[in-house]
Design a protein around this motif. Structure first.
Motif, short mmCIF file in Angstrom:
data_model
loop_
_atom_site.label_atom_id
_atom_site.label_comp_id
_atom_site.label_asym_id
_atom_site.label_seq_id
_atom_site.Cartn_x
_atom_site.Cartn_y
_atom_site.Cartn_z
N LEU A 93 0.90 -1.32 0.09
CA LEU A 93 -0.03 -0.08 0.10
C LEU A 93 1.00 1.21 0.03
O LEU A 93 0.43 2.30 -0.67
CB LEU A 93 -1.05 0.15 0.99
CG LEU A 93 -1.89 -0.98 1.31
CD1 LEU A 93 -2.99 -0.79 2.48
CD2 LEU A 93 -2.81 -1.01 -0.07
N ASP A 94 1.88 1.28 0.59
CA ASP A 94 2.83 2.33 0.58
C ASP A 94 3.36 2.68 -0.96
O ASP A 94 3.31 3.74 -1.17
CB ASP A 94 4.26 2.04 1.43
CG ASP A 94 4.02 2.07 2.80
OD1 ASP A 94 3.12 2.60 3.21
OD2 ASP A 94 4.87 1.45 3.46
N SER A 95 3.60 1.59 -1.71
CA SER A 95 3.95 2.13 -2.99
C SER A 95 2.83 2.48 -3.81
O SER A 95 2.84 3.35 -4.79
CB SER A 95 4.51 0.59 -3.77
OG SER A 95 3.60 -0.26 -3.71
N ILE A 96 1.67 1.90 -3.46
CA ILE A 96 0.25 2.64 -4.29
C ILE A 96 0.23 3.82 -3.80
O ILE A 96 -0.30 4.78 -4.92
CB ILE A 96 -0.83 1.65 -3.89
CG1 ILE A 96 -0.52 0.12 -4.54
CG2 ILE A 96 -2.10 2.22 -4.43
CD1 ILE A 96 -1.81 -0.82 -3.99
N SER A 97 0.26 4.17 -2.66
CA SER A 97 -0.02 5.72 -2.11
C SER A 97 0.97 6.65 -2.74
O SER A 97 0.67 7.65 -3.02
CB SER A 97 0.26 5.60 -0.60
OG SER A 97 -0.03 6.99 0.02
N GLU A 98 2.21 6.19 -2.90
CA GLU A 98 3.21 7.13 -3.77
C GLU A 98 2.75 7.50 -5.05
O GLU A 98 3.12 8.56 -5.58
CB GLU A 98 4.58 6.59 -3.62
CG GLU A 98 5.33 6.14 -2.51
CD GLU A 98 5.40 7.81 -1.61
OE1 GLU A 98 5.84 8.82 -2.59
OE2 GLU A 98 5.20 8.08 -0.44
#
Length: 202
Positions: A93-98
Motif C-alpha cells: 500500500l505504501d507504493s500504491i500511495s506514492e
C-alpha cells in the motif's frame, strides 16, 4: 503495526507467567473425571492432574466463513503469521500511495472491539495519516467497545473521533467482494484492504 516487537505483540504464556506461582503446562487433554477431581493429560511425565477447582477457558476460534468472500478478500488479524502478512500488505500500500498522492487509500476495519479500534488508529498512522489514507471502522453493535469499561470506551471513542476515522455502527457485513467487482453496488465500501478483527466463535 511496525512499531512494536513480537514479544510485545504476542508474548508467550511462559514468559507472561515467569516469576509467578502459576505452573504452566502445555499439553493435550484426554479426559476429565469430575467425580475424582482429576484431569487426564497427554503428558509423558505425568498423565493426570488433580484439582480442587477446574475452569475451562478454551477461548474462541476465527470464523471467516460466516461472511461470503471474507476468506478470499479480507485480511484476518489474530495470529502472529497474519500480522507478518499484514505488514507485507502495508508495504504494498505504501507504493500504491506514492503513485496516487492526490487520492487517499481506502481501508475498512471490520469489528469494533479493542483490536478493531487499535488497528484503526495504528493503520491510519502507519499509512501516512489523514490525507494519505481514509479508515472506516464497521461494527454491528450500537457502539464500539460496547463491552469495555466506561473509561476505556470513552477514551477509545474519543480517539477515533479525533483521528477522523469514520465509524459505522449497527452495520453488518453481508459480503466481501474484490475491489474491481463492486462498482455497481449501492451499499458498499470501496477499499484497497479490508482488515477483519471480528467473527470469532466459541
Amino acid at each position: 503495526v511496525d512499531d512494536a516487537s513480537i514479544e510485545e505483540v504476542a508474548p508467550t504464556f511462559r514468559s507472561l507467567l515467569e516469576g509467578t506461582d502459576i505452573d504452566f503446562v502445555q499439553c493435550g487433554i484426554d479426559g476429565i473425571d469430575a467425580t475424582r477431581d482429576t484431569l487426564y493429560t497427554s503428558m509423558h511425565t505425568s498423565d493426570r492432574i488433580e484439582y480442587d477447582a477446574l475452569i475451562v477457558a478454551t477461548g474462541a476460534d476465527l470464523n471467516l466463513s460466516s461472511v461470503p468472500g471474507a476468506e478470499q478478500y479480507a485480511v484476518p488479524f489474530y495470529t502472529v503469521e497474519q500480522c507478518y502478512y499484514l505488514r507485507s500488505r502495508f508495504n504494498v500500500l505504501d507504493s500504491i500511495s506514492e503513485k496516487r498522492k492526490d487520492k487517499p487509500l481506502q481501508v475498512v476495519i471490520i469489528g469494533g472491539g479493542y483490536s478493531g479500534v487499535e488497528m484503526s488508529l495504528n493503520t491510519l498512522e502507519r499509512l501516512g495519516g489523514e490525507g494519505r489514507v481514509e479508515v472506516t471502522l464497521v461494527h454491528r453493535g450500537n457502539e464500539v467497545l460496547q463491552y469495555a469499561t466506561d473509561f476505556n470506551k470513552k477514551t477509545g471513542q474519543e480517539s477515533l473521533k479525533k483521528a477522523g476515522i469514520k465509524v459505522m455502527t449497527e452495520t453488518s457485513v453481508v459480503e466481501v467482494l474484490p475491489a474491481d467487482n463492486s462498482d455497481e453496488l449501492d451499499d458498499e465500501l470501496k477499499c484497497k484492504v479490508k482488515l477483519k478483527t471480528a467473527g470469532a466463535e466459541t
